[in-house]
Enzyme design. Sequence first.
Site, PDB file in Angstrom:
ATOM      1  N   TYR A   5       4.950   9.461  -3.616  1.00  0.00           N
ATOM      2  CA  TYR A   5       4.215   7.981  -3.657  1.00  0.00           C
ATOM      3  C   TYR A   5       2.846   7.878  -3.857  1.00  0.00           C
ATOM      4  O   TYR A   5       2.424   7.280  -4.762  1.00  0.00           O
ATOM      5  CB  TYR A   5       4.456   7.425  -1.950  1.00  0.00           C
ATOM      6  CG  TYR A   5       3.578   6.413  -2.026  1.00  0.00           C
ATOM      7  CD1 TYR A   5       3.871   5.232  -2.794  1.00  0.00           C
ATOM      8  CD2 TYR A   5       2.623   6.315  -0.931  1.00  0.00           C
ATOM      9  CE1 TYR A   5       2.822   4.001  -2.215  1.00  0.00           C
ATOM     10  CE2 TYR A   5       1.835   5.323  -0.657  1.00  0.00           C
ATOM     11  CZ  TYR A   5       1.895   4.119  -1.515  1.00  0.00           C
ATOM     12  OH  TYR A   5       1.082   3.291  -1.266  1.00  0.00           O
ATOM     13  N   HIS A   6       2.231   8.762  -3.045  1.00  0.00           N
ATOM     14  CA  HIS A   6       0.629   8.567  -3.398  1.00  0.00           C
ATOM     15  C   HIS A   6       0.350   9.272  -4.684  1.00  0.00           C
ATOM     16  O   HIS A   6      -0.556   8.530  -5.343  1.00  0.00           O
ATOM     17  CB  HIS A   6       0.000   9.489  -2.393  1.00  0.00           C
ATOM     18  CG  HIS A   6      -0.092   9.063  -1.005  1.00  0.00           C
ATOM     19  ND1 HIS A   6       0.708   9.304   0.229  1.00  0.00           N
ATOM     20  CD2 HIS A   6      -0.738   7.911  -0.445  1.00  0.00           C
ATOM     21  CE1 HIS A   6       0.455   8.688   1.201  1.00  0.00           C
ATOM     22  NE2 HIS A   6      -0.684   7.852   0.903  1.00  0.00           N
ATOM     23  N   SER A  25       1.715  12.946  -1.486  1.00  0.00           N
ATOM     24  CA  SER A  25       3.153  12.699  -1.274  1.00  0.00           C
ATOM     25  C   SER A  25       3.432  12.322  -2.925  1.00  0.00           C
ATOM     26  O   SER A  25       2.599  11.777  -3.556  1.00  0.00           O
ATOM     27  CB  SER A  25       3.662  11.709  -0.590  1.00  0.00           C
ATOM     28  OG  SER A  25       3.108  10.147  -0.780  1.00  0.00           O
TER      29      SER A  25
HETATM   30  N1  USQ Z   1       1.202   9.635  11.504  1.00  0.00           N
HETATM   31  C1  USQ Z   1       1.445  10.184  12.828  1.00  0.00           C
HETATM   32  N2  USQ Z   1       2.397   9.608  13.429  1.00  0.00           N
HETATM   33  C2  USQ Z   1       3.292   8.584  13.349  1.00  0.00           C
HETATM   34  C3  USQ Z   1       3.116   8.269  11.975  1.00  0.00           C
HETATM   35  C4  USQ Z   1       2.178   8.814  11.071  1.00  0.00           C
HETATM   36  O1  USQ Z   1       0.748  11.068  13.490  1.00  0.00           O
HETATM   37  O2  USQ Z   1       4.303   8.588  13.888  1.00  0.00           O
HETATM   38  C5  USQ Z   1      -0.191  10.276  10.873  1.00  0.00           C
HETATM   39  C6  USQ Z   1       0.516  10.678   9.534  1.00  0.00           C
HETATM   40  O3  USQ Z   1       0.804  12.136   9.686  1.00  0.00           O
HETATM   41  C7  USQ Z   1      -0.971  10.569   8.835  1.00  0.00           C
HETATM   42  C8  USQ Z   1      -1.523   9.139   9.365  1.00  0.00           C
HETATM   43  O4  USQ Z   1      -0.695   9.100  10.599  1.00  0.00           O
HETATM   44  O5  USQ Z   1      -1.755  11.666   8.871  1.00  0.00           O
HETATM   45  C9  USQ Z   1      -1.080   8.091   8.180  1.00  0.00           C
HETATM   46  O6  USQ Z   1       0.368   8.054   8.399  1.00  0.00           O
HETATM   47  P1  USQ Z   1       0.991   6.573   7.866  1.00  0.00           P
HETATM   48  O7  USQ Z   1       2.500   6.759   8.020  1.00  0.00           O
HETATM   49  O8  USQ Z   1       0.464   5.365   8.614  1.00  0.00           O
HETATM   50  O9  USQ Z   1       0.314   6.301   6.360  1.00  0.00           O
HETATM   51  P2  USQ Z   1       0.700   6.735   5.084  1.00  0.00           P
HETATM   52  O10 USQ Z   1       2.142   7.530   5.134  1.00  0.00           O
HETATM   53  O11 USQ Z   1      -0.466   7.552   4.422  1.00  0.00           O
HETATM   54  O12 USQ Z   1       0.911   5.511   4.137  1.00  0.00           O
HETATM   55  C10 USQ Z   1       0.405   4.117   4.499  1.00  0.00           C
HETATM   56  C11 USQ Z   1       1.244   3.119   3.803  1.00  0.00           C
HETATM   57  C12 USQ Z   1       0.899   3.560   2.339  1.00  0.00           C
HETATM   58  C13 USQ Z   1      -0.749   3.358   1.974  1.00  0.00           C
HETATM   59  C14 USQ Z   1      -1.150   4.327   2.926  1.00  0.00           C
HETATM   60  C15 USQ Z   1      -2.710   4.323   2.779  1.00  0.00           C
HETATM   61  O13 USQ Z   1       2.437   3.325   4.048  1.00  0.00           O
HETATM   62  O14 USQ Z   1       1.523   2.360   1.388  1.00  0.00           O
HETATM   63  O15 USQ Z   1      -0.838   3.581   0.687  1.00  0.00           O
HETATM   64  O16 USQ Z   1      -0.996   3.981   4.240  1.00  0.00           O
HETATM   65  S1  USQ Z   1      -3.533   5.944   3.207  1.00  0.00           S
HETATM   66  O17 USQ Z   1      -2.871   6.412   4.268  1.00  0.00           O
HETATM   67  O18 USQ Z   1      -4.942   5.720   3.161  1.00  0.00           O
HETATM   68  O19 USQ Z   1      -3.206   6.780   1.992  1.00  0.00           O
END
Ligand code: USQ
Length: 395
Positions: free
Chosen positions: A189-190, A187
Site C-alpha cells: 500500500y505505502h 507495505s
Molecule cells: N500498531 C500497533 N498496534 C495496533 C495497530 C498498529 O502497534 O494495533 C502500530 C503499527 O505497527 C505501526 C503504527 O502503529 O507501527 C501505525 O500503524 P497504523 O495501522 O495506525 O497505520 P499504518 O498502517 O501505517 O497506516 C495508516 C493509514 C494509512 C496512512 C498511514 C500514515 O491506514 O492510510 O497512509 O497511516 S503513516 O503511518 O504515516 O504512513
Amino acid sequence: MRIDFRPLRILVLGGDGYLGWPTALHFSAKGHDVAIVDNMAKRRWEEEVGAMPLFPIPSLRQRLAAWRECSGLRIRSSLGDIAGDFEFLKDVFQEFRPETIIHYAEQPSAPYSMIDHRRATFTQRNNVIGTLNVLYAMQEVVPHAHLVKLGTMGEYGTPNIDIEEGFIEIEHRGRKDTLPFPKQAGSWYHWSKVHDSGNISFACRIWKLRATDLNQGVVYGISTPETDMNERLVTSFHYDHVFGTALNRFVVQAATGHPITVYGGGNQKRGFLNIRDTIQCVELASMNPPAAGEFRVFNQFTEVFSVFELAKAVCDAARILGWDATIRRIENPRVEAEDHYYNPRNDHLLRLGLTPTALSDELVQSLLRRVSEAKEAINREAIMPTVQWRQTRSL
Ligand code: USQ
C-alpha cells in the site's frame, strides 16, 4: 497565511470514506460547490474482511439527503470507478469542471495490501492506475485545476536522518542538486503511494499541471463540526486490524476492556493528526494552490509519538474515567523498525497557518466516551491482527 474566501468547484474523489465524507461536508458548509465521486469499494472491502465501521453508515444517497436537511446545502454525487472507467472520470470532469480535485479514492490500508497476492496487485492497480487516470483526465479536460492528493508519511520509512518535505538537497562528489527524498515504504500500500508521487511529479513536469502531495501521518478521531450536526452524518470509524488506525483501535480496545495491542516493542514512532486537522490541512492546501507545473509536497501531521506513548495516553485517560485498561505487547505482525530515529519536518502547513489540535487527556477521554456509546456493536473478533508481513495469506 489567511484563507481568503473564493468559492470553488471542488471534486472529492473517494467522498464516501473516512476522510472524504467530512472533507466534502466541510467545503460545502464553507460555501463551495462540492461534488463527490465514489464507487462504494470501501464498503465492499469492509464486508470482505469482516470489518464494519463502529457506527452504522447510511447509504451515500441517505447521507447526502441528511446533509441537505441539516444544512440546506446540496452536494452532487457520481458513482463510478476512477481506476477502471476512464471515460466515466472524464465525463465527470467535463460536466463539473472542477477547479480543485481532492483525491482520496484509494485502497487505504497497509494490512489489506499485505493479505495476499490478489490484494497486493489490486491495491497497486487500483491506486496507481486510478491516479494516472486522474492525471490524464486533468490534462485533457481541466489542465488548470489543482490536484490535492493524499499521500502518506509512510513513503519515507524511518531513515536515520531528518525527513524533509518531499525533497532533499544533496551534495555528491562536489556537485549539488535538490532531489526527491529517498523512499523506503513499508507495505505494498505505502509503495503504491510512492509510485503515485513519481507519476504526479512527472505529469506536472510534462503537462504543467499543478499538484500538492499531502504526505499524511496516522489520523485519529471521529468528530468534525459538520459530522457532529446529526448522527446520520457520522463518518466511518474503524477499529479492526485491517482498516483501523492505531489510536482509534486503542480507544475501542480500552472501551471494551480488551488489552491495548502494541505491536512489538512499541518504540516505533509515527506522525499523528486529528481528523479535524486533516480537513484543516486539505483546506489550507486547496486555498493556496501551487503555480502551474509545480509539484509540491507537504508533510501532514501535527505530533510525533511512539506507539507505546500512544497506548499509555489511552490507558491513562481510560483510568481517569474509572475504566480498567491494560497494555499488551504482542508479536509484531509487520516488518518495521522498532527502535529508530524519527524527526520529520512539517513546516509548510504550519507556515500556511495550520493550528494543530494537540492530543490531550480531554480529547482521548471524549473519544473514549463517544466510542463507549456503541460498545454493544464492537466486534472483538476483528481486533487481533491476522495479516502477517512475513507470510502473507488469505483471511
Ligand atoms: N500498531 C500497533 N498496534 C495496533 C495497530 C498498529 O502497534 O494495533 C502500530 C503499527 O505497527 C505501526 C503504527 O502503529 O507501527 C501505525 O500503524 P497504523 O495501522 O495506525 O497505520 P499504518 O498502517 O501505517 O497506516 C495508516 C493509514 C494509512 C496512512 C498511514 C500514515 O491506514 O492510510 O497512509 O497511516 S503513516 O503511518 O504515516 O504512513
